[in-house]
Enzyme design. Structure first.
Site, PDB file in Angstrom:
ATOM      1  CG  PHE A 142     -31.368 -24.041  25.372  1.00  0.00           C
ATOM      2  CD1 PHE A 142     -32.423 -23.834  24.504  1.00  0.00           C
ATOM      3  CD2 PHE A 142     -31.015 -25.333  25.667  1.00  0.00           C
ATOM      4  CE1 PHE A 142     -33.117 -24.889  23.945  1.00  0.00           C
ATOM      5  CE2 PHE A 142     -31.698 -26.414  25.116  1.00  0.00           C
ATOM      6  CZ  PHE A 142     -32.756 -26.182  24.249  1.00  0.00           C
ATOM      7  CE1 TYR A 183     -34.770  -2.178  20.794  1.00  0.00           C
ATOM      8  CE2 TYR A 183     -37.114  -2.321  21.286  1.00  0.00           C
ATOM      9  CZ  TYR A 183     -35.958  -2.884  20.768  1.00  0.00           C
ATOM     10  OH  TYR A 183     -35.992  -4.155  20.246  1.00  0.00           O
ATOM     11  NE  ARG A 193     -34.387 -18.174  34.248  1.00  0.00           N
ATOM     12  CZ  ARG A 193     -34.449 -17.063  34.994  1.00  0.00           C
ATOM     13  NH1 ARG A 193     -35.199 -16.043  34.597  1.00  0.00           N
ATOM     14  NH2 ARG A 193     -33.776 -16.983  36.135  1.00  0.00           N
ATOM     15  CD  GLN A 194     -36.966 -16.319  26.718  1.00  0.00           C
ATOM     16  OE1 GLN A 194     -35.958 -16.590  27.337  1.00  0.00           O
ATOM     17  NE2 GLN A 194     -37.437 -15.084  26.647  1.00  0.00           N
ATOM     18  CG  HIS A 197     -36.094  -7.697  22.260  1.00  0.00           C
ATOM     19  ND1 HIS A 197     -35.615  -6.541  21.701  1.00  0.00           N
ATOM     20  CD2 HIS A 197     -35.102  -8.176  23.043  1.00  0.00           C
ATOM     21  CE1 HIS A 197     -34.372  -6.325  22.129  1.00  0.00           C
ATOM     22  NE2 HIS A 197     -34.043  -7.315  22.949  1.00  0.00           N
ATOM     23  CD  GLU A 216     -38.429  -5.921  19.325  1.00  0.00           C
ATOM     24  OE1 GLU A 216     -38.925  -5.048  20.081  1.00  0.00           O
ATOM     25  OE2 GLU A 216     -37.210  -6.159  19.289  1.00  0.00           O
TER      26      GLU A 216
END
Length: 398
Positions: free
Chosen positions: A391, A95, A206-207, A85, A137
């Site tokens: 992934f 949320y 994108r990670q 997140h 977070e």
């Protein structure tokens, strides 16, 4: 904490959730995106089309209901979600949007079972989960702000270099546009890239795993070109459109999968582009003169053309006698003596590895990881010493 009645009501809905399956999350996402289309700039829409995001959310909701009276069992899942997140810059107010649509989805799909009492119990349960995630977070955001070179949200980086590592994988080296320091990261973590491809209706995030040891002036990711036009929207944009000198936005490094301070031999196992976080771990271990244990590097890919970092791996082996490399090509018929054919076979290492004294890090396609994990268990590696990364949306490899 939740009262006993609320816990009992939520747990009583587990059969309802399991019976509905991903129909719950399919309906939820359609409902939420219709009412709040701005969230399409955050969620990975290609994962929506493939169904992976729906499955991941359903699994998380079902797990939460199952362990609502023992949230300690969800510690690892909560950490993975919180890390993910922060790489999307999720904020507390979002949320409330998600919670509203989740409750209304359950109410609409099962009006007879999802009574007012059940809805009230789920509202309390969701608020507790949201609080746990928001608090974690918040701590991660604060840490990112306060660390040397840290930041929150998107930050502009310039492409310093672009290198082809194999037939499908290209590396991108990013340096900060503002010239200021950049945050350190743990080997194995990822960084989120925020772009707007020409053919995309929305901003896409994108990670990608960081694929090198930490350098104070740049980050490196290594991106596989996905052949699917939907799944590969961002990877193809990076490969074809983003060039040296261009600017992209990066989120701070994140991720719950990383190399800890090893005190025993380490085995790094990867399939395909799962090699990228392993390169970060390997480069870090090799540069650590104090680490003198054996390093076992296992990798499988289809063929020599898709073997990324092959020359770099050979160079590293020349410098560290405690580095042992093992490779498998699944679609070759004739290879050199240092390459194995077919599927990865951990049994080949039985006379080289003490499986009772090794830490394993594993990354690659889900079925590959399940296949390898079974082999590791057969050879005596306990589950707590097998660390893995998927992934995209998290999934289990049990």
């Amino acid at each position: 904490m939740l009262d006993t009645q609320t816990i009992q009501i939520v747990k009583s809905t587990i059969p309802l959730l399991e019976g509905a399956g991903t129909a719950v999350t399919d309906h939820f996402y359609q409902r939420m995106f219709t009412a709040n289309p701005e969230l399409k700039d955050i969620f990975n829409l290609s994962n929506q089309k493939s169904g992976r995001q729906q499955f991941a959310l359903f699994s998380a909701v079902a797990s939460y209901a199952k362990y609502i009276d023992n949230l300690g069992e969800l510690g690892e899942l909560v950490e993975r979600i919180a890390q993910k997140h922060t790489s999307f810059d999720i904020q507390p107010e979002q949320y409330q949007i998600v919670g509203h649509h989740l409750i209304e989805t359950l109410r609409e799909l099962a009006p007879d079972e999802f009574t007012d009492d059940v809805a009230e119990a789920w509202i309390k349960a969701y608020q507790l989960l949201a609080t746990v995630l928001i608090d974690r977070e918040k701590a991660l955001y604060q840490s990112s702000r306060e660390e040397q070179g840290g930041w929150t949200g998107a930050r502009a980086f310039r492409v310093k270099d672009k290198n082809k590592e194999s037939e499908l994988v290209t590396s991108f080296i990013f340096e900060p546009v503002d010239g200021q320091p950049i945050r350190q990261y743990q080997p194995g973590q990822y960084i989120a890239v925020r772009v707007k491809p020409d053919n995309a209706e929305h901003v896409e995030i994108r990670q990608y795993s960081l694929s090198d040891k930490y350098h104070p002036d740049h980050y490196r990711i290594s991106v596989k070109r996905e052949r699917s036009p939907i799944k590969g929207m961002v990877s193809n944009h990076l490969h074809d459109e983003v060039e040296v000198g261009d600017t992209v936005e990066l989120m701070p490094p994140a991720g719950a999968f990383f190399l800890t301070q090893p005190s025993r031999p380490v085995m790094l196992i990867s399939g395909g582009v799962g090699l990228t976080p392993m390169m970060s771990m390997l480069e870090t271990l090799v540069s650590d003169e104090a680490y003198q244990h054996d390093i076992f590097f296992l990798h499988t890919c289809k063929n020599a053309q898709q073997h990324s970092f092959k020359q770099r791996l050979a160079a590293l082996k020349m410098t560290r006698p405690n580095l042992h490399e093992f490779y498998w090509y699944s679609e070759e018929t004739h290879v050199s003596d240092d390459i194995n054919l077919g599927l990865m076979d951990i049994n080949l290492l039985r006379d080289k590895v003490d499986f009772n004294n090794v830490d394993v890090y594993l990354c690659g396609p889900l079925e590959f990881m399940r296949f390898v994990r079974l082999q590791l268990h057969v050879n005596g590696v306990p589950s707590e010493r097998i660390h893995f990364e998927t992934f995209g949306p998290h999934d289990e490899i049990i």
